[in-house]
Design a protein around this motif. Sequence first.
Motif: not given
Length: 129
Positions: A57-69
């Motif tokens: 799903x498209x979201x406006x914010x970019x990835x900023x931290x390590x995945x939790x999953x």
Amino acid sequence: MASVKKFQVTFDCAQPERVALFWCQVLGYVVPSPPDPQGAWAACVDPAGVGPRLFFQRVPEGKTVKNRLHLDVRTATGLVGEERVKVLEAECARLIALGATRVRLLPADGEDEACLVMQDVEGNEFCLD
């Protein structure tokens, strides 16, 4: 006792179709018909109907931290030592050609066998295991 439920794994991303197509190539999944005309989301499914649906799903914010999953892509199940690393490295090379990024090899440590940490086309971590 609870009954087993079907589930999907959802990814937040900037380019749903691009990420879905990457994961289709990684896992041998397919894009279900009809595809999303607006581009706000995309999905891919196991053609055998066994594995979970992946939803992007498209979201406006970019990835900023390590995945939790993260996903573990089971590439070298049952292999050990140099044979395992060879298979992991071969799959790593295939995925890099699709746009993945190699992060690091986690060597066997006496308790766990080696695995390769990677990132998909938008930086989501996953492991080749």
